[in-house]
Motif scaffolding. Structure first.
Motif, PDB file in Angstrom:
ATOM      1  N   VAL A  80       1.078  -1.078  -0.080  1.00 40.88           N
ATOM      2  CA  VAL A  80       0.094   0.112  -0.017  1.00 40.88           C
ATOM      3  C   VAL A  80       1.518   1.034   0.024  1.00 40.88           C
ATOM      4  N   ASP A  81       1.841   1.383   0.859  1.00 39.55           N
ATOM      5  CA  ASP A  81       2.784   2.333   0.793  1.00 39.55           C
ATOM      6  C   ASP A  81       3.497   2.354  -1.056  1.00 39.55           C
ATOM      7  N   GLN A  82       3.895   2.489  -1.243  1.00 39.88           N
ATOM      8  CA  GLN A  82       4.288   1.795  -2.495  1.00 39.88           C
ATOM      9  C   GLN A  82       3.465   2.144  -3.621  1.00 39.88           C
ATOM     10  N   ALA A  83       2.056   2.293  -3.195  1.00 39.61           N
ATOM     11  CA  ALA A  83       1.165   2.040  -4.318  1.00 39.61           C
ATOM     12  C   ALA A  83       0.744   3.197  -4.583  1.00 39.61           C
ATOM     13  N   LYS A  84       0.946   4.030  -2.806  1.00 40.54           N
ATOM     14  CA  LYS A  84       0.561   5.262  -2.667  1.00 40.54           C
ATOM     15  C   LYS A  84       1.911   6.633  -3.155  1.00 40.54           C
ATOM     16  N   LYS A  85       3.123   5.724  -2.856  1.00 40.90           N
ATOM     17  CA  LYS A  85       4.148   6.718  -3.505  1.00 40.90           C
ATOM     18  C   LYS A  85       4.367   7.016  -5.193  1.00 40.90           C
ATOM     19  N   ASN A  86       3.877   5.743  -6.300  1.00 43.74           N
ATOM     20  CA  ASN A  86       3.225   5.480  -6.891  1.00 43.74           C
ATOM     21  C   ASN A  86       2.724   7.178  -7.978  1.00 43.74           C
ATOM     22  N   LEU A  87       1.126   6.807  -6.816  1.00 44.33           N
ATOM     23  CA  LEU A  87       0.181   7.810  -7.394  1.00 44.33           C
ATOM     24  C   LEU A  87       0.789   9.198  -7.603  1.00 44.33           C
ATOM     25  N   ALA A  88       1.481   8.974  -5.701  1.00 45.40           N
ATOM     26  CA  ALA A  88       2.247  10.792  -6.393  1.00 45.40           C
ATOM     27  C   ALA A  88       2.798  11.404  -7.708  1.00 45.40           C
TER      28      ALA A  88
END
Length: 386
Positions: free
Chosen positions: A321-329
């Motif tokens: 989830v943390d990695q996905a949030k970074k990708n979304l940013a």
């Protein structure tokens, strides 16, 4: 006893008298029957009344003779015999009365039938006389009509003879007139034939002249037509050349337009592809898609990947989830960098539209009308500021 013998003797004496009276009345009735039918006298009734009166007197006398005997028993027996005799006499008188009445009725009926027959015979005779008179009248009418027809036939014959004479005279006149007309026609025909011959000669000469002139005109017209055709063909050839050149130019321009459009579409597609590639370069933006990208090519299907992702622990899922949030940013930064900068008018509307809309709502309650007024006021302010 002597009393009974005397009573029987009296009864027999009276009955013989009655029989003689009956015979007498029958003979008188037969003799006077026609008179009775005509006058309507009822002689039989009179005779029955006389006989009844005589019987009553005889019965009374017999009763007086019987009343003389001494003993009461003999008196009673005598009375009974007398009553019986009186009853018999009354019955016979009634029967005789009825028979006489029947005979009188039959006689009156016969007379009525005879009268009817006589009346019918008179009517038949009168009808026969009428028929004979009608036949005589019809015969007279027929004779009169025959005479009229005969006179009419004679008149018609006379008229026919006169008409035949007139027709014969008219035929003679017509024959003479026909002969004179035939002579006149023959003379006129000869003159016409001579005139026709002359006219034919003149026509032939004129026809020859017209034919020569026509040949000359035809030759001249043919020359002029050929010259016109040559001019037209030359003009048409020039027009065709110009049209072909024009078409070639149009085709070249159309091809250039099509190629430019294709190039434009290809450029757009390339730009879109570049943008998509840039956006994809940020990586997956959800934990599940990130997990599926990491495990791609390891021999697992989609169903197995979903089951494995659902079986992950909380710590593993949190890292994803943390990695996905970074990708979304990263993706949002890329998208923001791709956007065009806002125009001056857009920035001016963003700054001044809310205040103009609030002031328009004070003027009217209708939101559409307020929006229209606010946009109008903002555009006027922007024009003044420029």
């Amino acid at each position: 006893s002597k009393a009974t013998v005397s009573v029987l003797y009296c009864f027999l004496h009276h009955t013989t008298k009655m029989n003689s009276l009956r015979v007498a009345t029958r003979t008188t009735l037969r003799a006077f029957a026609p008179l009775a039918r005509v006058t309507g006298l009822d002689l039989m009734q009179v005779r029955t009344k006389v006989t009844a009166a005589k019987k009553g007197k005889a019965a009374k006398k017999a009763v007086k003779k019987v009343a003389a005997p001494k003993k009461a028993v003999k008196k009673v027996a005598a009375k009974k015999t007398v009553k019986k005799a009186v009853k018999k006499v009354a019955v016979k008188a009634k029967a005789a009365k009825k028979a006489v009445a029947k005979k009188a009725a039959v006689a009156t009926k016969k007379a009525a039938v005879a009268n009817k027959r006589v009346a019918v015979a008179k009517k038949v005779a009168a009808k026969k006389d009428k028929i004979a008179a009608k036949k005589a009248a019809v015969a007279a009418k027929k004779a009169k009509a025959a005479a009229i027809r005969q006179r009419a036939a004679e008149r018609a014959r006379a008229k026919k003879a006169a008409a035949a004479k007139k027709r014969a005279a008219l035929k003679a006149k017509a024959a003479k007139a026909k002969e004179a007309a035939a002579k006149k026609k023959a003379v006129a025909a000869k003159r016409k034939e001579a005139a026709k011959v002359k006219a034919l000669k003149v026509k032939k000469i004129a026809a020859k002249k017209r034919a020569a002139a026509a040949k000359k005109n035809a030759a001249l017209k043919a020359k002029a037509a050929k010259a016109r055709l040559a001019k037209k063909n030359a003009a048409l050839k020039l027009k065709l050349k110009a049209a072909k050149a024009k078409l070639a130019k149009k085709m070249a321009a159309a091809k250039a337009k099509v190629q430019a459009a294709k190039a434009k579409v290809a450029a757009k597609k390339a730009d879109v592809k570049v943008k998509k590639d840039k956006i994809k370069s940020s990586g997956p933006v959800t934990a599940q898609t990130l997990f599926m990208q990491q495990n791609k090519g390891k021999g697992m299907g989609l169903k197995q990947m979903h089951e494995k992702f659902n079986a992950l622990g909380a710590a593993e899922k949190k890292a994803l989830v943390d990695q996905a949030k970074k990708n979304l940013a990263k993706r949002n930064e890329i998208k923001q960098s791709m956007k065009k900068p806002a125009s001056k008018y857009a920035l001016f509307v963003k700054k001044n539209f809310p205040a103009a809309y609030q002031s328009a709502l004070k003027q009217t309650k209708d939101r559409k009308e307020a929006f229209r007024l606010a946009t109008k006021a903002v555009s006027a302010q922007y024009k003044q500021s420029q």
